[in-house]
Motif scaffolding. Structure first.
Motif, mmCIF file in Angstrom:
data_model
loop_
_atom_site.group_PDB
_atom_site.id
_atom_site.type_symbol
_atom_site.label_atom_id
_atom_site.label_comp_id
_atom_site.label_asym_id
_atom_site.label_seq_id
_atom_site.Cartn_x
_atom_site.Cartn_y
_atom_site.Cartn_z
ATOM 1 N N VAL A 232 0.868 -1.173 0.000
ATOM 2 C CA VAL A 232 0.000 0.000 0.000
ATOM 3 C C VAL A 232 0.906 1.225 0.000
ATOM 4 O O VAL A 232 1.850 1.313 0.806
ATOM 5 N N TRP B 53 -5.330 -3.322 -4.529
ATOM 6 C CA TRP B 53 -4.037 -3.821 -4.043
ATOM 7 C C TRP B 53 -3.832 -5.295 -4.364
ATOM 8 O O TRP B 53 -2.721 -5.817 -4.217
ATOM 9 N N LEU C 232 -6.409 0.441 5.556
ATOM 10 C CA LEU C 232 -5.134 0.095 4.934
ATOM 11 C C LEU C 232 -4.251 1.341 4.934
ATOM 12 O O LEU C 232 -4.687 2.423 4.545
ATOM 13 N N ASP D 231 1.583 -1.255 4.276
ATOM 14 C CA ASP D 231 0.944 -2.541 4.535
ATOM 15 C C ASP D 231 1.244 -3.526 3.407
ATOM 16 O O ASP D 231 1.190 -3.174 2.217
ATOM 17 N N ILE E 48 -0.102 -6.726 1.424
ATOM 18 C CA ILE E 48 -1.422 -7.298 1.164
ATOM 19 C C ILE E 48 -1.287 -8.744 0.702
ATOM 20 O O ILE E 48 -0.526 -9.056 -0.222
ATOM 21 N N ALA F 242 -4.018 -7.601 5.597
ATOM 22 C CA ALA F 242 -2.950 -6.607 5.629
ATOM 23 C C ALA F 242 -2.061 -6.920 6.819
ATOM 24 O O ALA F 242 -2.551 -7.001 7.954
ATOM 25 N N GLN F 243 -0.778 -7.122 6.553
ATOM 26 C CA GLN F 243 0.143 -7.532 7.617
ATOM 27 C C GLN F 243 -0.398 -8.761 8.352
ATOM 28 O O GLN F 243 -0.308 -8.880 9.573
ATOM 29 N N ALA G 30 -8.432 -7.715 6.613
ATOM 30 C CA ALA G 30 -8.629 -6.312 6.222
ATOM 31 C C ALA G 30 -9.956 -6.085 5.521
ATOM 32 O O ALA G 30 -10.475 -4.971 5.535
#
Length: 318
Positions: A33, A67, A110, A114, A116, A147-148, A152
């Motif tokens: 991101v 993403w 987000l 981050d 994805i 995300a991480q 998300a």
């Protein structure tokens, strides 16, 4: 007997076997991101929300799918089941495809940096349906985005794989055009823009005005880009404007555009209304090669057939 009624659809039974199978496994976004993509998105959407810029910025929630996209080179982690499902439909004659709708659920913002990742599954295959485009099957894919490594959001994407309906017979040489085949394409009217077209029918050009912050917006949207409010009212445009930008359209003869001024070439412009918002429309009243940036224009309503009237703008060379 109506198609599918009381008739066993053996293809559908085979297609249903793919429900629950993976469409992508352990997919990974090609980019973290990042602020650049967020800026490009916001510029394209006309979204000036300050939450998307500066320190502590987050990405617009509707970028969720962006993403995960593979770009021109695609992803290498797509599940075999998805390709097999498409190959089965193609082999049965359902070779055309059109996207129909999507649904998104957001679980966490987000932020730039981050990473994805995602998994996707073939969630549902519909029974055979007949639409104006033709007969086919709706396929819904659900993508779970992380995300991480934290959930998300969820993205559901629905397409129609179909066999096109038989084309209507074209009139022979010298035979007059009949029916809807010679009419202009109809605008898509939905719950978000129905009020605009109701205004056009009453010879009013209506702009949305946010009831929260008073920001004007066009085209019509379900929420305010400035403050996020879903409450709005309308303001009638004065009809005055100027050409902000334009293109000249050249296309082969088409019956729906047979009037001398519409046969082409003709100018399609981005009109900046006196109220400050912009809209796309035709410029009439002046030759296409006389249209210029900054040219003053005035709103008119053009009746193209008994069922359709469109807002256009008359230019002046003076």
């Amino acid at each position: 007997m109506r198609e599918g009624q009381g008739v066993r659809d053996e293809l559908y039974e085979r297609l249903r076997a793919y429900e629950g199978q993976a469409a992508a496994v352990a997919g990974s976004g090609k980019d973290l991101v990042n602020e650049v993509m967020i800026r490009h998105w916001c510029e394209a959407m006309g979204d000036a929300n300050p939450a998307y810029t500066g320190p502590g910025a987050v990405a617009p929630p509707t970028m969720l799918q962006a993403w995960t996209m593979g770009g021109l080179s695609g992803h290498t982690d797509r599940g075999e089941a998805y390709d097999e499902l498409f190959a089965m439909l193609d082999g049965a004659g359902y070779g055309s495809v059109v996207a129909t709708d999507c649904e998104q659920e957001y679980l966490r913002p987000l932020r730039p940096g981050d990473r994805i990742t995602f998994d996707a599954v073939i969630e549902e295959v519909s029974e055979r349906k007949t639409t104006k485009l033709g007969t086919g099957y709706f396929i819904t894919t659900r993508m779970d985005v992380r995300a991480q490594d934290e959930p998300a959001g969820t993205h559901r994407f629905r397409i129609l794989k179909y066999r096109p309906a038989a084309a209507k017979k074209s009139p022979t040489a010298g035979e007059p055009e009949r029916g809807r085949g010679s009419l202009r394409p109809r605008p898509v009217i939905n719950r978000d823009n129905a009020g605009f077209w109701k205004g056009v029918a009453a010879h009013q050009l209506l702009i949305q005005r946010c009831a929260g912050c008073g920001t004007l917006r066009f085209p019509w949207l379900p929420g305010c880009n400035a403050c996020g409010s879903a409450e709005w009212e309308t303001a009638e445009a004065s009809g005055e404007g100027t050409v902000f930008s334009y293109v000249v359209m050249h296309h082969p003869p088409f019956p729906a555009f047979s009037a001398s001024e519409e046969a082409g070439p003709y100018a399609v412009a981005l009109i900046e209304l006196a109220e400050g918002v912009r809209m796309v429309s035709n410029v009439i009243g002046v030759p296409y090669d006389k249209v210029r940036v900054g040219m003053p224009v005035r709103l008119e309503f053009l009746r193209t057939d008994p069922e359709l009237e469109l807002p256009v703008f008359r230019g002046s060379e003076g």
